[in-house]
Design a protein around this motif. Sequence first.
Motif, PDB file in Angstrom:
ATOM      1  N   ILE A 103       0.834  -1.202   0.000  1.00  0.00           N
ATOM      2  CA  ILE A 103       0.000   0.000   0.000  1.00  0.00           C
ATOM      3  C   ILE A 103       0.871   1.255   0.000  1.00  0.00           C
ATOM      4  CG2 ILE A 103      -1.763   1.284   1.262  1.00  0.00           C
ATOM      5  CD1 ILE A 103      -2.781  -1.245  -0.049  1.00  0.00           C
ATOM      6  N   LEU A 104       1.975   1.231   0.754  1.00  0.00           N
ATOM      7  CA  LEU A 104       2.858   2.401   0.805  1.00  0.00           C
ATOM      8  C   LEU A 104       3.480   2.683  -0.560  1.00  0.00           C
ATOM      9  CD1 LEU A 104       4.382   4.605   2.330  1.00  0.00           C
ATOM     10  CD2 LEU A 104       6.117   2.893   2.928  1.00  0.00           C
ATOM     11  N   CYS A 105       3.978   1.646  -1.220  1.00  0.00           N
ATOM     12  CA  CYS A 105       4.579   1.832  -2.546  1.00  0.00           C
ATOM     13  C   CYS A 105       3.535   2.279  -3.565  1.00  0.00           C
ATOM     14  CB  CYS A 105       5.247   0.535  -3.007  1.00  0.00           C
ATOM     15  SG  CYS A 105       6.744   0.122  -2.091  1.00  0.00           S
ATOM     16  N   SER A 106       2.310   1.813  -3.412  1.00  0.00           N
ATOM     17  CA  SER A 106       1.228   2.257  -4.289  1.00  0.00           C
ATOM     18  C   SER A 106       0.974   3.747  -4.101  1.00  0.00           C
ATOM     19  CB  SER A 106      -0.045   1.469  -3.989  1.00  0.00           C
ATOM     20  OG  SER A 106       0.148   0.079  -4.186  1.00  0.00           O
ATOM     21  N   ALA A 107       0.978   4.192  -2.843  1.00  0.00           N
ATOM     22  CA  ALA A 107       0.775   5.614  -2.554  1.00  0.00           C
ATOM     23  C   ALA A 107       1.901   6.455  -3.143  1.00  0.00           C
ATOM     24  CB  ALA A 107       0.677   5.831  -1.047  1.00  0.00           C
ATOM     25  N   ILE A 108       3.141   5.990  -2.993  1.00  0.00           N
ATOM     26  CA  ILE A 108       4.288   6.730  -3.523  1.00  0.00           C
ATOM     27  C   ILE A 108       4.198   6.849  -5.045  1.00  0.00           C
ATOM     28  CG2 ILE A 108       6.797   6.654  -3.855  1.00  0.00           C
ATOM     29  CD1 ILE A 108       6.972   5.340  -1.077  1.00  0.00           C
ATOM     30  N   GLY A 109       3.840   5.739  -5.706  1.00  0.00           N
ATOM     31  CA  GLY A 109       3.716   5.766  -7.156  1.00  0.00           C
ATOM     32  C   GLY A 109       2.624   6.719  -7.632  1.00  0.00           C
ATOM     33  N   LEU A 110       1.482   6.695  -6.968  1.00  0.00           N
ATOM     34  CA  LEU A 110       0.382   7.575  -7.356  1.00  0.00           C
ATOM     35  C   LEU A 110       0.719   9.037  -7.105  1.00  0.00           C
ATOM     36  CD1 LEU A 110      -2.721   5.544  -6.095  1.00  0.00           C
ATOM     37  CD2 LEU A 110      -1.950   5.855  -8.449  1.00  0.00           C
ATOM     38  N   PHE A 111       1.382   9.315  -5.987  1.00  0.00           N
ATOM     39  CA  PHE A 111       1.771  10.697  -5.708  1.00  0.00           C
ATOM     40  C   PHE A 111       2.823  11.188  -6.703  1.00  0.00           C
ATOM     41  CE2 PHE A 111      -0.063  10.380  -1.341  1.00  0.00           C
ATOM     42  CZ  PHE A 111      -0.800  11.565  -1.383  1.00  0.00           C
ATOM     43  N   ALA A 112       3.705  10.299  -7.167  1.00  0.00           N
ATOM     44  CA  ALA A 112       4.691  10.687  -8.176  1.00  0.00           C
ATOM     45  C   ALA A 112       4.007  11.084  -9.482  1.00  0.00           C
ATOM     46  CB  ALA A 112       5.674   9.546  -8.410  1.00  0.00           C
ATOM     47  N   LEU A 113       3.017  10.294  -9.902  1.00  0.00           N
ATOM     48  CA  LEU A 113       2.272  10.614 -11.122  1.00  0.00           C
ATOM     49  C   LEU A 113       1.431  11.875 -10.939  1.00  0.00           C
ATOM     50  CD1 LEU A 113       1.133   6.998 -12.081  1.00  0.00           C
ATOM     51  CD2 LEU A 113       2.875   8.382 -13.219  1.00  0.00           C
ATOM     52  N   LEU A 114       0.864  12.029  -9.743  1.00  0.00           N
ATOM     53  CA  LEU A 114       0.090  13.239  -9.450  1.00  0.00           C
ATOM     54  C   LEU A 114       0.974  14.475  -9.506  1.00  0.00           C
ATOM     55  CD1 LEU A 114      -2.401  14.795  -8.420  1.00  0.00           C
ATOM     56  CD2 LEU A 114      -1.725  14.157  -6.090  1.00  0.00           C
ATOM     57  N   ALA A 115       2.183  14.383  -8.938  1.00  0.00           N
ATOM     58  CA  ALA A 115       3.108  15.517  -8.952  1.00  0.00           C
ATOM     59  C   ALA A 115       3.472  15.906 -10.385  1.00  0.00           C
ATOM     60  CB  ALA A 115       4.365  15.177  -8.152  1.00  0.00           C
ATOM     61  N   ASP A 116       3.700  14.904 -11.231  1.00  0.00           N
ATOM     62  CA  ASP A 116       4.020  15.182 -12.632  1.00  0.00           C
ATOM     63  C   ASP A 116       2.845  15.870 -13.322  1.00  0.00           C
ATOM     64  OD1 ASP A 116       4.399  14.859 -15.521  1.00  0.00           O
ATOM     65  OD2 ASP A 116       6.096  13.599 -14.963  1.00  0.00           O
ATOM     66  N   ASP A 117       1.642  15.406 -13.020  1.00  0.00           N
ATOM     67  CA  ASP A 117       0.453  15.978 -13.647  1.00  0.00           C
ATOM     68  C   ASP A 117       0.202  17.406 -13.172  1.00  0.00           C
ATOM     69  OD1 ASP A 117      -1.491  15.603 -15.541  1.00  0.00           O
ATOM     70  OD2 ASP A 117      -2.987  14.841 -14.141  1.00  0.00           O
TER      71      ASP A 117
END
Length: 226
Positions: A103-117
Amino acid sequence: MQIPLFRKLWQESKKQIAADRFIIIFNGLTVLLFLALSFYAKLWGKGRAIEFIFADPFSIKRPYYGFLTSVSEIIWCIGATTCLFSFSLLKSIHPKRKGNLFILCSAIGLFALLADDLFRITLILNGTAGVPKIVMYLVYGVGAIAYGFLFRHRLVSTPYILLLVGGSLFAISCIVDVLPIQGQGTPAMLEDGTKLLGIINITFYFWHVCCDEILHGKYGIRVFKG
């Protein structure tokens, strides 16, 4: 009667400050940043530049500008925040549980994509440093493959079709972005439309997975048994 009451409030306040020290530090640093910006605007006459930083992305003549972009960013936030909040709950329930890392790695990945967007990192690197968009997309692709390999056993026990559909749509959006497709409506629908639909699928996936992880961590119940 008043002195014991104030003493109790003071003691309780000190406990809360000690427990939430990070929040206090974060707010303090934010205030210092705003003060620094205020001095910068006052001393060097850059008040207009500061206004641009906090300007609303809105045009009164065309209020629909960026509507779907904002919707996609909100959905990104829902997915990322759901994972992060679920991780905090799971850490409280079972601190050493292996599923917490998923779950933590999923959150990190989603936040990385969100930051790019949100901050247009790919576009900025392309425009200022000449980094091709395809390079950034490959970086995200390698990250997604590594994530899938690391958590392959957990993923197969989830409704991974949603994740595959979302990832495929997101990949199509990236491919369209680097291809010289002519026209106005078609490229926008193929790039932004498929990305929005992909984000919706990915967010639905993690919503279901986080619910499943919390139920399993708290009650030992698995909704998706795979």
